[in-house]
Design a protein around this motif. Structure first.
Motif, PDB file in Angstrom:
ATOM      1  N   MET A 104      28.714  -6.594  34.120  1.00  0.00           N
ATOM      2  CA  MET A 104      27.197  -6.244  34.559  1.00  0.00           C
ATOM      3  C   MET A 104      27.158  -5.960  35.838  1.00  0.00           C
ATOM      4  O   MET A 104      26.413  -4.851  35.845  1.00  0.00           O
ATOM      5  N   LYS A 105      26.628  -7.461  36.503  1.00  0.00           N
ATOM      6  CA  LYS A 105      25.697  -7.545  37.404  1.00  0.00           C
ATOM      7  C   LYS A 105      27.176  -6.477  38.533  1.00  0.00           C
ATOM      8  O   LYS A 105      26.581  -6.172  39.968  1.00  0.00           O
ATOM      9  N   TYR A 106      27.940  -6.497  38.142  1.00  0.00           N
ATOM     10  CA  TYR A 106      28.776  -5.815  39.202  1.00  0.00           C
ATOM     11  C   TYR A 106      29.112  -4.458  39.526  1.00  0.00           C
ATOM     12  O   TYR A 106      28.968  -3.884  40.553  1.00  0.00           O
ATOM     13  N   ILE A 107      28.684  -3.835  38.292  1.00  0.00           N
ATOM     14  CA  ILE A 107      29.029  -2.589  37.622  1.00  0.00           C
ATOM     15  C   ILE A 107      27.893  -2.370  38.095  1.00  0.00           C
ATOM     16  O   ILE A 107      27.203  -0.947  39.122  1.00  0.00           O
ATOM     17  N   ALA A 108      26.763  -2.926  38.403  1.00  0.00           N
ATOM     18  CA  ALA A 108      24.784  -2.428  38.925  1.00  0.00           C
ATOM     19  C   ALA A 108      25.242  -2.363  40.408  1.00  0.00           C
ATOM     20  O   ALA A 108      24.578  -1.573  40.907  1.00  0.00           O
ATOM     21  N   GLU A 109      25.518  -3.637  40.721  1.00  0.00           N
ATOM     22  CA  GLU A 109      26.030  -3.454  42.446  1.00  0.00           C
ATOM     23  C   GLU A 109      26.544  -2.504  42.542  1.00  0.00           C
ATOM     24  O   GLU A 109      26.022  -1.699  43.928  1.00  0.00           O
ATOM     25  N   LYS A 110      27.452  -2.100  42.135  1.00  0.00           N
ATOM     26  CA  LYS A 110      28.606  -0.634  42.664  1.00  0.00           C
ATOM     27  C   LYS A 110      27.949   0.379  42.227  1.00  0.00           C
ATOM     28  O   LYS A 110      27.929   1.799  43.322  1.00  0.00           O
ATOM     29  N   LEU A 111      27.073   0.924  41.721  1.00  0.00           N
ATOM     30  CA  LEU A 111      26.830   2.066  41.480  1.00  0.00           C
ATOM     31  C   LEU A 111      25.098   1.653  41.463  1.00  0.00           C
ATOM     32  O   LEU A 111      24.209   3.226  41.743  1.00  0.00           O
TER      33      LEU A 111
ATOM     34  N   LYS B 261      23.544  -7.313  27.515  1.00  0.00           N
ATOM     35  CA  LYS B 261      22.307  -6.152  27.619  1.00  0.00           C
ATOM     36  C   LYS B 261      21.082  -7.122  28.842  1.00  0.00           C
ATOM     37  O   LYS B 261      20.167  -6.658  28.843  1.00  0.00           O
ATOM     38  N   GLU B 262      21.361  -8.324  28.744  1.00  0.00           N
ATOM     39  CA  GLU B 262      20.230  -8.801  29.924  1.00  0.00           C
ATOM     40  C   GLU B 262      20.624  -8.555  31.381  1.00  0.00           C
ATOM     41  O   GLU B 262      19.157  -8.121  31.681  1.00  0.00           O
ATOM     42  N   ILE B 263      21.172  -8.335  31.427  1.00  0.00           N
ATOM     43  CA  ILE B 263      21.457  -7.306  33.439  1.00  0.00           C
ATOM     44  C   ILE B 263      21.012  -5.913  32.648  1.00  0.00           C
ATOM     45  O   ILE B 263      20.381  -5.733  34.173  1.00  0.00           O
ATOM     46  N   LEU B 264      20.910  -5.739  32.267  1.00  0.00           N
ATOM     47  CA  LEU B 264      20.868  -3.835  31.663  1.00  0.00           C
ATOM     48  C   LEU B 264      19.259  -3.689  31.647  1.00  0.00           C
ATOM     49  O   LEU B 264      18.886  -3.142  32.423  1.00  0.00           O
ATOM     50  N   LYS B 265      18.961  -5.168  31.388  1.00  0.00           N
ATOM     51  CA  LYS B 265      17.324  -5.284  30.864  1.00  0.00           C
ATOM     52  C   LYS B 265      16.936  -5.345  32.595  1.00  0.00           C
ATOM     53  O   LYS B 265      15.332  -4.589  32.564  1.00  0.00           O
ATOM     54  N   ALA B 266      17.468  -5.943  33.395  1.00  0.00           N
ATOM     55  CA  ALA B 266      16.903  -6.432  34.453  1.00  0.00           C
ATOM     56  C   ALA B 266      17.198  -5.026  35.916  1.00  0.00           C
ATOM     57  O   ALA B 266      16.402  -5.183  36.546  1.00  0.00           O
TER      58      ALA B 266
END
Length: 311
Positions: free
Chosen positions: A143-150, A176-181
Motif C-alpha cells: 500500500m505504501k508503494y501504491i500511495a507513492e505511485k499515486l 488500512k493502516e496506510i490508507l488511514k495515514a
C-alpha cells in the motif's frame, strides 16, 4: 539321523541370524522421524512451493513426511491432525485454514504431547512454534508503494483472501493502516477473491462495470488474485490506467512484473518458510532447542529489481 541333526543345526543358525537382524531393525536408533503436514490448499501455487520445500528438506534430513491437502476446510484440517495423532507421528506441521476454526487442531496436538508447528499462517491457539512472515508488513509495503505511485491521491479497490484466515486479516489491517495515514486515498470497494485467480478475474470484471475509469489501483492480497485482476483489466483495455500490486512473488507474478503488466509484488519466501518449518519440527521432536517464532522478512519487487528474484 546324522543328516537330520545337521539340518536342524543349520535351521537354528538361520533363525538366529534372522532374529538378530530383526532385533537390529527394531532398535530405536534406526527409526526415521515421522512428520505429518496439513496444508491449506494444494491448488494455491505459493502453498505448493512451501510444501515442495518441506519435502526437499525432509529428504535432506532423512525424515519421513506425510503431506495432506485440507482443501480450504478447517474441519477437514482438524480431522487430518486427529489422524496424524492416531498414526503416532513425531511432529505435526499445520498451514492453518482459519485463525479460529483451525485452532482445535493445535489443542489436540498439544494435549497428545506432539509438537505442532504453524507454517505461513496463524491460529488463535498457540502452537509449539510459528514459522512464517508478518503479513501486516506485506500489506504495508504494497500500500505504501501504491500511495507513492499515486502521489497520495486516488481510488483503491482491495481484494481480500479467504475470509477469516490470518493472512487475510493481517493484510487487511496493514493496508488500512496506510490508507488511514493517506487521507487522499479512497477505499472504493473491498471484496474477497478467496486467493483464487478465476474468482479475482470475475470480481475485477464486476468492478470495471461498476466503477470503470474511476479505478486508480487494485491491491490484491495475493498474486493469484493479482494475476486475475491484470487479466480482466487487460481485456477491458484499462491496464495502463490502473496500478495492480499483490503479494507472494510466485513465478507467474515475477514474469508479469518483468513484462510490466503487474506493477509490483511483495516477495514472501516460500523456500525459507518450508525448510525452517521442517527444521523446527525435527528439533522439537528430538527435544532440542528451537526458536518459538521464526519470522522471514518480506521484500518489495518492482521492474527495477525483479531480476534478483527470477531464477
Amino acid at each position: 539321523m546324522k543328516i537330520s541333526l545337521n539340518v536342524l543345526l543349520a535351521g537354528a543358525l538361520l533363525l538366529g541370524c534372522n532374529k538378530s537382524k530383526n532385533d537390529e531393525s527394531k532398535d530405536g536408533s534406526d527409526k526415521k522421524l515421522l512428520i505429518g503436514a496439513t496444508m491449506l490448499s494444494m491448488q494455491n501455487e505459493f502453498i505448493v512451493n512451501v510444501a515442495d520445500e518441506m519435502e526437499a528438506k525432509a529428504k535432506e534430513l532423512n525424515v519421513e513426511l506425510i503431506t495432506v491437502d485440507a482443501e480450504r476446510s478447517a474441519l477437514k484440517q482438524v480431522e487430518q491432525v486427529e489422524s496424524f495423532i492416531a498414526q503416532g507421528v513425531d511432529a505435526i506441521i499445520m498451514n492453518p485454514c482459519e485463525v479460529e476454526a483451525s485452532s482445535p487442531a493445535v489443542k489436540l496436538a498439544m494435549d497428545a504431547k506432539i509438537p505442532i508447528i504453524n507454517v505461513n499462517s496463524e491460529t488463535s491457539a498457540k502452537p509449539t512454534a510459528f514459522v512464517g512472515s508478518d503479513d501486516t508488513e506485506s500489506a504495508r509495503i504494497a500500500m505504501k508503494y501504491i500511495a507513492e505511485k499515486l502521489g497520495g491521491k486516488g481510488n483503491i479497490l482491495m481484494m481480500h483472501g479467504f475470509m477469516g484466515q490470518a493472512a487475510q486479516l493481517k493484510r487487511d489491517n496493514g493496508a488500512k493502516e496506510i490508507l488511514k495515514a493517506n487521507p487522499g486515498l479512497k477505499l472504493f470497494a473491498e471484496q474477497t477473491g478467496e486467493w483464487d485467480r478465476a474468482k479475482a478475474m470475475s470480481l475485477t470484471e464486476n468492478w470495471i462495470q461498476s466503477y470503470g475509469n474511476q479505478i486508480n489501483a487494485i491491491f490484491a492480497q495475493n498474486d493469484e488474485m493479482g494475476m486475475g485482476a491484470v487479466k480482466a483489466l487487460e481485456a477491458a483495455g484499462l491496464k495502463n490506467k490502473v496500478l495492480v500490486v499483490s503479494v507472494d512473488a510466485i513465478p507467474d507474478a515475477l514474469q508479469a512484473v518483468k513484462k510490466g503488466s503487474l506493477d509490483a509484488t511483495v516477495f514472501q519466501n516460500a523456500k525459507e518458510q518450508g525448510s525452517k518449518a521442517i527444521e523446527t519440527a525435527v528439533k522439537a521432536a528430538k527435544k532440542e532447542a528451537f526458536d518459538k517464532e521464526v519470522l522471514i522478512p518480506f521484500q518489495l519487487v518492482t521492474k527495477e529489481n525483479v531480476g534478483e528474484f527470477l531464477k
